[in-house]
Design a protein around this motif. Structure first.
Motif, PDB file in Angstrom:
ATOM      1  N   MET A 175     -62.029 -12.805  -8.357  1.00  0.00           N
ATOM      2  CA  MET A 175     -61.975 -11.407  -7.932  1.00  0.00           C
ATOM      3  C   MET A 175     -60.826 -11.230  -6.946  1.00  0.00           C
ATOM      4  N   THR A 176     -60.009 -10.228  -7.148  1.00  0.00           N
ATOM      5  CA  THR A 176     -58.838  -9.962  -6.316  1.00  0.00           C
ATOM      6  C   THR A 176     -59.155  -8.909  -5.269  1.00  0.00           C
ATOM      7  N   LYS A 177     -58.693  -9.124  -4.029  1.00  0.00           N
ATOM      8  CA  LYS A 177     -58.905  -8.144  -2.961  1.00  0.00           C
ATOM      9  C   LYS A 177     -57.788  -7.114  -2.997  1.00  0.00           C
ATOM     10  N   THR A 178     -58.173  -5.841  -2.879  1.00  0.00           N
ATOM     11  CA  THR A 178     -57.184  -4.764  -2.856  1.00  0.00           C
ATOM     12  C   THR A 178     -57.549  -3.768  -1.777  1.00  0.00           C
ATOM     13  N   ASP A 179     -56.622  -2.848  -1.518  1.00  0.00           N
ATOM     14  CA  ASP A 179     -56.838  -1.791  -0.537  1.00  0.00           C
ATOM     15  C   ASP A 179     -57.871  -0.801  -1.082  1.00  0.00           C
ATOM     16  N   ASP A 220     -58.257  -3.968 -17.826  1.00  0.00           N
ATOM     17  CA  ASP A 220     -59.032  -5.183 -18.093  1.00  0.00           C
ATOM     18  C   ASP A 220     -60.404  -5.088 -17.417  1.00  0.00           C
ATOM     19  N   PRO A 221     -61.480  -4.943 -18.176  1.00  0.00           N
ATOM     20  CA  PRO A 221     -62.809  -4.825 -17.567  1.00  0.00           C
ATOM     21  C   PRO A 221     -63.343  -6.123 -16.981  1.00  0.00           C
ATOM     22  N   GLU A 222     -62.651  -7.242 -17.216  1.00  0.00           N
ATOM     23  CA  GLU A 222     -63.099  -8.521 -16.658  1.00  0.00           C
ATOM     24  C   GLU A 222     -62.247  -8.972 -15.471  1.00  0.00           C
ATOM     25  N   ASP A 223     -61.171  -8.258 -15.202  1.00  0.00           N
ATOM     26  CA  ASP A 223     -60.320  -8.560 -14.034  1.00  0.00           C
ATOM     27  C   ASP A 223     -60.580  -7.445 -13.015  1.00  0.00           C
ATOM     28  N   VAL A 224     -61.644  -7.622 -12.231  1.00  0.00           N
ATOM     29  CA  VAL A 224     -62.173  -6.562 -11.378  1.00  0.00           C
ATOM     30  C   VAL A 224     -62.176  -7.026  -9.924  1.00  0.00           C
ATOM     31  N   ASP A 225     -61.766  -6.128  -9.005  1.00  0.00           N
ATOM     32  CA  ASP A 225     -61.777  -6.486  -7.589  1.00  0.00           C
ATOM     33  C   ASP A 225     -63.080  -6.036  -6.935  1.00  0.00           C
ATOM     34  N   HIS A 275     -63.747  -3.617  -5.146  1.00  0.00           N
ATOM     35  CA  HIS A 275     -63.963  -2.167  -5.117  1.00  0.00           C
ATOM     36  C   HIS A 275     -64.249  -1.603  -6.509  1.00  0.00           C
ATOM     37  N   GLY A 276     -64.368  -2.487  -7.477  1.00  0.00           N
ATOM     38  CA  GLY A 276     -64.623  -2.030  -8.837  1.00  0.00           C
ATOM     39  C   GLY A 276     -63.376  -1.647  -9.602  1.00  0.00           C
ATOM     40  N   GLU A 277     -62.198  -1.891  -9.032  1.00  0.00           N
ATOM     41  CA  GLU A 277     -60.946  -1.554  -9.728  1.00  0.00           C
ATOM     42  C   GLU A 277     -60.648  -2.590 -10.809  1.00  0.00           C
ATOM     43  N   TRP A 278     -60.201  -2.100 -11.978  1.00  0.00           N
ATOM     44  CA  TRP A 278     -59.780  -2.982 -13.062  1.00  0.00           C
ATOM     45  C   TRP A 278     -58.258  -3.178 -12.994  1.00  0.00           C
ATOM     46  N   ALA A 279     -57.829  -4.391 -13.250  1.00  0.00           N
ATOM     47  CA  ALA A 279     -56.392  -4.644 -13.317  1.00  0.00           C
ATOM     48  C   ALA A 279     -55.799  -3.981 -14.556  1.00  0.00           C
ATOM     49  N   VAL A 280     -54.530  -3.629 -14.454  1.00  0.00           N
ATOM     50  CA  VAL A 280     -53.786  -3.052 -15.578  1.00  0.00           C
ATOM     51  C   VAL A 280     -52.767  -4.087 -16.051  1.00  0.00           C
ATOM     52  N   TYR A 281     -52.691  -4.288 -17.371  1.00  0.00           N
ATOM     53  CA  TYR A 281     -51.710  -5.190 -17.953  1.00  0.00           C
ATOM     54  C   TYR A 281     -50.765  -4.364 -18.832  1.00  0.00           C
ATOM     55  N   VAL A 282     -49.463  -4.579 -18.635  1.00  0.00           N
ATOM     56  CA  VAL A 282     -48.448  -3.846 -19.393  1.00  0.00           C
ATOM     57  C   VAL A 282     -47.565  -4.862 -20.104  1.00  0.00           C
ATOM     58  N   TRP A 283     -47.370  -4.633 -21.396  1.00  0.00           N
ATOM     59  CA  TRP A 283     -46.530  -5.547 -22.172  1.00  0.00           C
ATOM     60  C   TRP A 283     -45.545  -4.745 -22.997  1.00  0.00           C
ATOM     61  N   ALA A 284     -44.291  -5.204 -22.984  1.00  0.00           N
ATOM     62  CA  ALA A 284     -43.262  -4.640 -23.855  1.00  0.00           C
ATOM     63  C   ALA A 284     -42.451  -5.795 -24.410  1.00  0.00           C
ATOM     64  N   SER A 285     -42.010  -5.650 -25.633  1.00  0.00           N
ATOM     65  CA  SER A 285     -41.356  -6.771 -26.332  1.00  0.00           C
ATOM     66  C   SER A 285     -40.095  -7.232 -25.625  1.00  0.00           C
ATOM     67  N   TRP A 286     -39.411  -6.346 -24.901  1.00  0.00           N
ATOM     68  CA  TRP A 286     -38.136  -6.704 -24.268  1.00  0.00           C
ATOM     69  C   TRP A 286     -38.309  -7.239 -22.842  1.00  0.00           C
ATOM     70  N   GLN A 287     -39.536  -7.294 -22.349  1.00  0.00           N
ATOM     71  CA  GLN A 287     -39.746  -7.689 -20.961  1.00  0.00           C
ATOM     72  C   GLN A 287     -40.248  -9.111 -20.805  1.00  0.00           C
ATOM     73  N   GLY A 288     -40.160  -9.942 -21.822  1.00  0.00           N
ATOM     74  CA  GLY A 288     -40.631 -11.317 -21.707  1.00  0.00           C
ATOM     75  C   GLY A 288     -41.969 -11.481 -22.406  1.00  0.00           C
TER      76      GLY A 288
END
Length: 630
Positions: free
Chosen positions: A1-5, A145-150, A152-165
């Protein structure tokens, strides 16, 4: 679990500002679709707010309560147009859905997992099957991501684009993702194309004021605070922000991705910044020169010509940094000290003169051209870079920093350290009293070889040796570095001698000591090529006074050796030879008050020349070989 503001994000003013900035950035006559034209007219990129009922229906459909920042966003707008530069439409309550590997990327990511994969890699690989998809019309995938939760109940966001690695970029929560998309929008609009309106708004004006504050802080020595402000402006793509921040980064020892963008092409700053940019380019031999031209895009003909001339100087080893005024005078004194190995005093000379330095314009935060100077550039370390950055300069006042610690021990004993100063397992040197370094070739070399060469570092000196065309089994001409060995002494040093031959060795002490005193040391107590050995000889007024050689497990001596240097103290029974090295060097230091400059000999540059042979000529009946390369 990640701590956030846990502080709630105030969505409406943020989105209103973003919408107004987007609308004002559009040319009046550009062809737009109906939805975009309505958004421009209304100055609002969002869809109508979602009702609590709509949000609850969405959550029932998905089987999960939405994370706080995304839920609060939906209460302000039920979807968003133009999130950054690559997401044309971001989902609201109707369009958000479980991704379920819609893009077919799961197997590729899962196939790269192995026993060494950590939890972060496994989590990122699984996002394609479990993520909540928010991109509707987009060139990038946006997944909650409903399994990457801090906490405070916040879900992490994952962004992928083919040109970004290959790996998706992770954001701690939806609000952080949207703030970064706002920054991306700014960075893409910061340099309008022809026909587009000037990109100026409250955000850009605030950032430009922040940059001006950072510039003054940097000149006052508050470089860390200034760096943070410039990094923030850089994330928004503000012109000059990267170029100002790169100056700080380069003085901290960072060279990768440092291009001084926007600032280097200004003729006022090119003399300071071009040499640094060009030197890094030249050091990467695989780079085509068109790469350099790319980093100078927008430069005038004069700056491009200056860049080409500087590149030729850097590659030829002839570039010399100069500066105006009192600081420029200190630069010349520092160079003179550095070329004879006194790099600590050279640095102090530069650092003490820094408060007198004046920039040629507002966008130069410190003198930098010296970093590309073959002699002065070797003075820079991260600690010294921090000292320079912390020094008030350019007419600003502030608290002076503590001086960076010196790099050179005041002795010879550092030569006994195997690491981190290289493998000096065998070395030899000559110390001459009351003789200037530039006079040593006349004492130790003949003819055309009795001339100092340009300053070289250790690797360059080795390459120059490998370029010789003739080799003799009886010859032993040493390619030596030259410098000062203390207040009254000069030295020559060879860090890569051949194996010691006690039957043919001739000490250069007598010829070096004509009219003065000379000391010769040749150490091989850790030489891997054969049995350990050590030689010391001392001459006065051209005649050897005393000497001893330890080789083949025994000591040979001549003359009256002072008690402090008596070999019986170091090669008595039961003492390891390698352990005697430090004690011997300490004894020589104590007897003659000498030292050798560690920094200059290991990473710096010193003048060099080639001595006479340290071996006697072959006698009648002694065979030898000469190899000449065609």
């Amino acid at each position: 679990m990640t701590k956030t503001d846990a502080t709630p994000f105030d969505w409406r003013p943020f989105l209103l500002r973003w919408s107004g900035e987007w609308a004002d950035s559009l040319p009046d006559d550009a062809g737009r679709g109906e939805a975009d034209e309505a958004a421009r007219r209304d100055r609002w990129l969002g869809l109508a707010p979602a009702s609590e009922k709509q949000i609850v229906v969405m959550e029932d459909r998905l089987g999960r309560r939405m994370p706080p920042s995304y839920r609060e966003f939906l209460e302000v707008c039920d979807g968003w147009r133009h999130a950054g530069g690559f997401v044309r439409l971001l989902a609201g309550t109707a369009d958000a859905h479980w991704h379920d590997d819609e893009y077919g990327l799961a197997s590729g990511y899962e196939g790269r997992l192995d026993d060494d994969s950590g939890p972060d890699q496994r989590r990122a690989a699984g996002i394609w099957r479990r993520g909540l998809q928010l991109d509707v019309e987009s060139q990038a995938a946006v997944l909650l991501d409903p399994e990457d939760v801090d906490e405070h109940g916040e879900w992490a966001v994952y962004v992928w684009a083919s040109w970004q690695g290959t790996e998706p970029r992770r954001y701690a929560h939806f609000a952080e993702f949207m703030r970064d998309m706002h920054r991306q929008f700014h960075s893409l609009r910061a340099r309008p194309a022809d026909g587009e309106p000037e990109f100026a708004n409250d955000t850009t004006r605030e950032l430009d004021a922040l940059m001006e504050q950072a510039r003054l802080e940097a000149l006052r020595g508050e470089w860390e605070r200034a760096g943070h402000r410039l990094d923030e402006a850089k994330e928004y793509g503000r012109p000059r922000a990267a170029g100002l921040g790169d100056q700080i980064r380069r003085l901290l020892g960072q060279a990768h991705m440092v291009y001084f963008e926007d600032v280097v092409i200004d003729p006022r700053y090119a003399p300071e910044l071009l040499p640094v940019l060009v030197a890094e380019h030249a050091a990467q031999s695989y780079r085509d020169d068109s790469t350099l031209e790319y980093h100078l895009r927008g430069a005038g003909d004069d700056v491009l010509a200056q860049a080409r001339a500087t590149l030729e100087q850097v590659r030829g080893g002839t570039y010399r940094y100069t500066a105006a005024g009192p600081f420029g005078e200190a630069v010349e004194r520092a160079r003179e000290l550095a070329r004879w190995g006194d790099t600590d005093r050279a640095w102090r000379t530069l650092a003490d003169a820094l408060p007198l330095w004046q920039p040629p314009g507002p966008d130069l935060l410190a003198p930098l051209g010296w970093v590309a100077d073959p002699l002065l550039g070797t003075l820079l370390t991260p600690e010294r870079g921090r000292e320079l950055l912390a020094t008030p300069r350019g007419g600003q006042s502030g608290e002076a920093p503590d001086p960076a610690a010196g790099l050179d021990p005041d002795d010879l004993a550092w030569l006994a350290d195997l690491s981190p100063h290289g493998n000096l397992t065998s070395y030899r040197f000559v110390l001459v009293e009351d003789v200037e370094p530039e006079d040593l070739p006349g004492r130790l070399a003949d003819g055309a070889e009795a001339v100092l060469g340009d300053p070289l570092n250790h690797d360059e000196a080795r390459q120059s040796i490998h370029g010789q065309r003739e080799f003799s089994s009886h010859g032993d001409k040493a390619h030596v570095a030259v410098g000062r060995a203390g207040t009254r002494w000069s030295f020559v040093f060879d860090g890569d001698p051949p194996y010691f031959d006690p039957q043919r060795f001739v000490s250069p002490a007598a010829t070096a000591g004509a009219g003065t005193r000379a000391v010769v040391v040749w150490n091989g107590l850790r030489d891997w090529r054969g049995d350990p050995f050590f030689h010391l000889s001392v001459a006065q007024d051209g005649a050897e006074q005393y000497a001893f050689t330890y080789a083949d497990g025994r000591v040979r001596r001549t003359g009256e050796i002072p008690g402090a240097l008596d070999p019986d103290r170091f090669f008595g029974s039961g003492e390891e030879c390698a352990g005697a090295e430090r004690s011997l060097l300490e004894a020589v230091t104590g007897e003659f008050g000498v030292r050798l400059p560690r920094h200059a000999l290991t990473v710096g540059r010193l003048h060099t020349f080639t001595t006479r042979s340290w071996r006697r000529p072959p006698r009648d009946g002694e065979g030898y070989a000469v190899i000449t390369l065609g």
